[in-house]
Write an enzyme that holds these catalytic residues in place. Structure first.
Site, PDB file in Angstrom:
ATOM      1  N   ASP A  14       1.874  -0.111   0.673  1.00  0.00           N
ATOM      2  CA  ASP A  14       2.618   0.802   0.265  1.00  0.00           C
ATOM      3  C   ASP A  14       1.925   1.831  -0.593  1.00  0.00           C
ATOM      4  OD1 ASP A  14       4.722   2.555  -1.390  1.00  0.00           O
ATOM      5  OD2 ASP A  14       6.013   1.519   0.053  1.00  0.00           O
ATOM      6  N   ILE A  15       1.826   3.176  -0.217  1.00  0.00           N
ATOM      7  CA  ILE A  15       0.923   3.876  -1.176  1.00  0.00           C
ATOM      8  C   ILE A  15       1.719   4.137  -2.395  1.00  0.00           C
ATOM      9  CG2 ILE A  15       0.081   6.214  -1.179  1.00  0.00           C
ATOM     10  CD1 ILE A  15      -0.273   6.542   1.656  1.00  0.00           C
TER      11      ILE A  15
ATOM     12  N   GLU B 106       6.230   5.679   3.856  1.00  0.00           N
ATOM     13  CA  GLU B 106       4.780   5.320   3.239  1.00  0.00           C
ATOM     14  C   GLU B 106       4.270   3.796   3.251  1.00  0.00           C
ATOM     15  OE1 GLU B 106       6.185   5.358  -1.437  1.00  0.00           O
ATOM     16  OE2 GLU B 106       6.840   6.908  -0.060  1.00  0.00           O
TER      17      GLU B 106
END
Length: 391
Positions: A265-266, A308
């Site tokens: 996950d960014i 994301e």
């Protein structure tokens, strides 16, 4: 039944030109795929070539005949290019592109002898037809399995037409070379010559039908890819990732091999969108997806499974696998993000190992997400294993 060869020649040219005009109506022109454009060019060049061939004896000019040979050879080369677009790259591209010029050159050099120019031209066309047959037999590349099976309908039809024409064209080459007295002119009503022209008239509409079926199959393949691909990153979307993971899990269980799943996950993507705008956020997602695709191992399955959130399914993978990928990905982002985005890009990750009681990949995803959320809670920018595993 008597067949008049000059009439058959004219009919073949007229038929090809009419079908060449019909193809853009059926396929359209704007936003047409390269395969469709090559197919249209093949039919047009075929008609032009035979029209010039009909006119050549009346004109009595070797250049008209040479242009006719080049046009017919170019039609076969264009058909080969269309097949390469529909079925994936094929061997022999440079040769097929060179053969139209060679056909014209051979015709000019052997113009003084009808036997030589006819045998050499037909031998060259026979070679092109055999190369087309070979291209159709080779396994398609980048096509969904169900579409590969469906492609055999149009491939079989086209292969049948081309194989028969290769046999007859080769026969005409041999007839001109070995029995000149039986085939002294282009319009000689020899049984082989007559049969070749009759079947050519029948093969042209069948070839067009096969090309239309191939073009439709190409469109279906594109739609399936679009339905299974995340447009922004080019990776599998969630639906495709879940579907393709079934085979990976089955293989791991069958051969009792370790399998791991990473969830990534960014970090702070919402803040990046607020600060730099959603367009820059999309660029960050695209860069992350590209780096992840570049750093994965051969055989790993990668997908964007959330806004994301990304997932990597890793076959034959122990605890060092996720750690190694995590390290490679962070190094790639540290190098590329400042240069391409103007700011650093980081991520949090968690991973889980396939267990005996897992029903499907979503069971792994839930445990990997638990580790991911723990990584975020404890400071972000790190990789953690699911509870109970060292990592």
């Amino acid at each position: 039944m008597h067949f008049d060869l000059p009439t058959l020649f004219s009919l073949l040219a007229l038929q090809s030109l009419v079908l060449a005009l019909a193809l853009p109506v059926l396929m359209g022109w704007h936003q047409l795929s390269p395969g469709g454009r090559h197919a249209q060019a093949a039919m047009t060049l075929h008609g032009v070539g035979w029209l010039l061939l009909v006119l050549a004896p009346e004109q009595g000019h070797r250049w008209v005949g040479a242009l006719a040979m080049a046009a017919i050879a170019a039609a076969l080369s264009a058909l080969w290019l269309a097949i390469a677009q529909w079925l994936g790259s094929r061997r022999g591209r440079r040769l097929m592109l060179a053969l139209p010029a060679l056909a014209a050159l051979l015709y000019l050099l052997s113009f003084g002898s009808f036997s030589l120019r006819t045998s050499s031209s037909n031998a060259l066309f026979c070679a092109q037809l055999l190369l087309l047959c070979l291209a159709l037999i080779q396994a398609p590349k980048g096509m969904e399995p169900e579409l590969v099976r469906a492609s055999w309908r149009w491939r079989g039809l086209l292969l049948g037409c081309l194989a028969v024409m290769a046999l007859l064209t080769g026969g005409r080459a041999a007839l001109a070379a070995l029995h000149e007295a039986a085939y002294p002119s282009f319009a000689t009503p020899h049984p082989l010559n007559t049969l070749s022209m009759v079947l050519s008239v029948l093969a042209v509409p069948l070839t067009m039908a096969a090309m239309l079926a191939a073009w439709r199959g190409e469109a279906e393949n594109a739609f399936q890819r679009l339905a299974q691909t995340d447009v922004l990153t080019g990776l599998c979307n969630r639906r495709a990732f879940l579907s393709r993971s079934v085979d990976h899990l089955s293989m791991a269980r069958r051969y009792k091999e370790p399998l791991a799943l990473m969830m990534l996950d960014i970090d702070f993507l919402k803040a990046l969108n607020d600060k730099h705008g959603p367009e820059m956020g999309d660029r960050a997602l695209a860069l992350f997806g590209r780096c992840l695709q570049e750093q994965k191992r051969l055989g790993d399955l990668v997908g964007r499974v959330g806004g994301e959130e990304f997932a990597v399914l890793m076959m034959r993978c122990d605890a060092q696998g996720p750690e190694a990928l995590d390290k490679r990905l962070r190094e790639a982002l540290a190098l590329k993000a400042p240069a391409e985005l103007g700011f650093a890009l980081d991520f949090s990750a968690g991973w889980a190992r396939l267990r005996h009681g897992d029903r499907d990949v979503e069971d792994l995803m839930r445990r990997a997400e638990t580790a991911l959320y723990e990584a975020k809670r404890t400071g972000r920018g790190r990789l953690l294993a699911e509870p109970g595993l060292e990592g």
